[in-house]
Motif scaffolding. Structure first.
Motif, PDB file in Angstrom:
ATOM      1  N   SER A   1      44.429  39.996  23.254  1.00  0.00           N
ATOM      2  CA  SER A   1      43.330  39.129  22.833  1.00  0.00           C
ATOM      3  C   SER A   1      42.024  39.731  23.334  1.00  0.00           C
ATOM      4  O   SER A   1      42.018  40.763  24.011  1.00  0.00           O
ATOM      5  CB  SER A   1      43.529  37.730  23.416  1.00  0.00           C
ATOM      6  N   ASP A   2      40.917  39.085  23.034  1.00  0.00           N
ATOM      7  CA  ASP A   2      39.625  39.557  23.527  1.00  0.00           C
ATOM      8  C   ASP A   2      39.610  39.615  25.049  1.00  0.00           C
ATOM      9  O   ASP A   2      39.027  40.517  25.636  1.00  0.00           O
ATOM     10  CB  ASP A   2      38.488  38.664  23.025  1.00  0.00           C
ATOM     11  N   THR A   3      40.267  38.666  25.695  1.00  0.00           N
ATOM     12  CA  THR A   3      40.342  38.660  27.162  1.00  0.00           C
ATOM     13  C   THR A   3      41.000  39.942  27.662  1.00  0.00           C
ATOM     14  O   THR A   3      40.533  40.550  28.625  1.00  0.00           O
ATOM     15  CB  THR A   3      41.137  37.439  27.655  1.00  0.00           C
ATOM     16  N   CYS A   4      42.043  40.377  26.999  1.00  0.00           N
ATOM     17  CA  CYS A   4      42.762  41.594  27.389  1.00  0.00           C
ATOM     18  C   CYS A   4      41.882  42.833  27.256  1.00  0.00           C
ATOM     19  O   CYS A   4      42.027  43.790  28.018  1.00  0.00           O
ATOM     20  CB  CYS A   4      44.008  41.778  26.534  1.00  0.00           C
ATOM     21  N   ARG A   5      40.989  42.822  26.279  1.00  0.00           N
ATOM     22  CA  ARG A   5      40.110  43.963  26.042  1.00  0.00           C
ATOM     23  C   ARG A   5      38.907  43.974  26.969  1.00  0.00           C
ATOM     24  O   ARG A   5      38.173  44.948  27.028  1.00  0.00           O
ATOM     25  CB  ARG A   5      39.657  43.960  24.580  1.00  0.00           C
ATOM     26  N   GLN A   6      38.694  42.875  27.711  1.00  0.00           N
ATOM     27  CA  GLN A   6      37.509  42.753  28.553  1.00  0.00           C
ATOM     28  C   GLN A   6      37.795  42.694  30.050  1.00  0.00           C
ATOM     29  O   GLN A   6      36.893  42.924  30.842  1.00  0.00           O
ATOM     30  CB  GLN A   6      36.720  41.509  28.145  1.00  0.00           C
ATOM     31  N   ALA A   7      39.013  42.388  30.455  1.00  0.00           N
ATOM     32  CA  ALA A   7      39.313  42.203  31.877  1.00  0.00           C
ATOM     33  C   ALA A   7      40.707  42.717  32.220  1.00  0.00           C
ATOM     34  O   ALA A   7      41.594  42.728  31.375  1.00  0.00           O
ATOM     35  CB  ALA A   7      39.218  40.722  32.243  1.00  0.00           C
ATOM     36  N   VAL A   8      40.867  43.106  33.473  1.00  0.00           N
ATOM     37  CA  VAL A   8      42.175  43.518  33.986  1.00  0.00           C
ATOM     38  C   VAL A   8      42.905  42.255  34.438  1.00  0.00           C
ATOM     39  O   VAL A   8      42.358  41.483  35.235  1.00  0.00           O
ATOM     40  CB  VAL A   8      42.025  44.507  35.163  1.00  0.00           C
ATOM     41  N   PRO A   9      44.106  42.014  33.949  1.00  0.00           N
ATOM     42  CA  PRO A   9      44.829  40.802  34.352  1.00  0.00           C
ATOM     43  C   PRO A   9      45.277  40.894  35.809  1.00  0.00           C
ATOM     44  O   PRO A   9      45.658  41.963  36.284  1.00  0.00           O
ATOM     45  CB  PRO A   9      46.027  40.758  33.409  1.00  0.00           C
ATOM     46  N   PRO A  10      45.224  39.770  36.535  1.00  0.00           N
ATOM     47  CA  PRO A  10      45.677  39.764  37.922  1.00  0.00           C
ATOM     48  C   PRO A  10      47.197  39.777  38.014  1.00  0.00           C
ATOM     49  O   PRO A  10      47.888  39.320  37.099  1.00  0.00           O
ATOM     50  CB  PRO A  10      45.111  38.454  38.468  1.00  0.00           C
ATOM     51  N   MET A  11      47.714  40.294  39.107  1.00  0.00           N
ATOM     52  CA  MET A  11      49.158  40.246  39.361  1.00  0.00           C
ATOM     53  C   MET A  11      49.527  38.811  39.709  1.00  0.00           C
ATOM     54  O   MET A  11      48.870  38.177  40.535  1.00  0.00           O
ATOM     55  CB  MET A  11      49.539  41.169  40.519  1.00  0.00           C
ATOM     56  N   THR A  12      50.563  38.284  39.066  1.00  0.00           N
ATOM     57  CA  THR A  12      51.038  36.933  39.339  1.00  0.00           C
ATOM     58  C   THR A  12      52.562  36.936  39.382  1.00  0.00           C
ATOM     59  O   THR A  12      53.194  37.875  38.929  1.00  0.00           O
ATOM     60  CB  THR A  12      50.577  35.936  38.251  1.00  0.00           C
ATOM     61  N   GLY A  13      53.124  35.883  39.900  1.00  0.00           N
ATOM     62  CA  GLY A  13      54.574  35.734  39.911  1.00  0.00           C
ATOM     63  C   GLY A  13      55.158  35.939  41.287  1.00  0.00           C
ATOM     64  O   GLY A  13      54.601  36.626  42.121  1.00  0.00           O
ATOM     65  N   ALA A  14      56.286  35.303  41.493  1.00  0.00           N
ATOM     66  CA  ALA A  14      57.009  35.435  42.752  1.00  0.00           C
ATOM     67  C   ALA A  14      58.359  36.076  42.452  1.00  0.00           C
ATOM     68  O   ALA A  14      59.060  35.664  41.547  1.00  0.00           O
ATOM     69  CB  ALA A  14      57.203  34.062  43.387  1.00  0.00           C
ATOM     70  N   GLY A  15      58.699  37.103  43.189  1.00  0.00           N
ATOM     71  CA  GLY A  15      59.962  37.789  42.962  1.00  0.00           C
ATOM     72  C   GLY A  15      59.837  38.895  41.942  1.00  0.00           C
ATOM     73  O   GLY A  15      60.223  40.018  42.168  1.00  0.00           O
TER      74      GLY A  15
END
Length: 70
Positions: A33-47
């Motif tokens: 999406s546009d968000t993906c083209r504008q920002a680096v996604p943060p690491m999330t999740g446990a395990g």
């Protein structure tokens, strides 16, 4: 999931000397999406950590307009 085959991402990996800006997978991701083209996604999740703005969804039949919760 254990016992299931991993589905690869279509397309070619980015060139290491010229990686894409923001999320490195957005040029070949069906959910980008546009968000993906504008920002680096943060690491999330446990395990099992994941860095994706769309974690928990998947494209249906390769159509990004049709998504399903996983």
């Amino acid at each position: 999931r254990p016992g299931e085959r991993f589905a690869g991402i279509p397309g070619r990996p980015p060139r290491l000397e010229a990686p894409p800006a923001a999320c490195a997978f957005h040029p070949r991701c069906a959910l980008a999406s546009d968000t993906c083209r504008q920002a680096v996604p943060p690491m999330t999740g446990a395990g099992h950590a994941v860095a994706c703005f769309h974690a928990g969804t998947q494209a249906v039949s390769g159509d990004p307009a049709q998504t399903a919760a996983i």
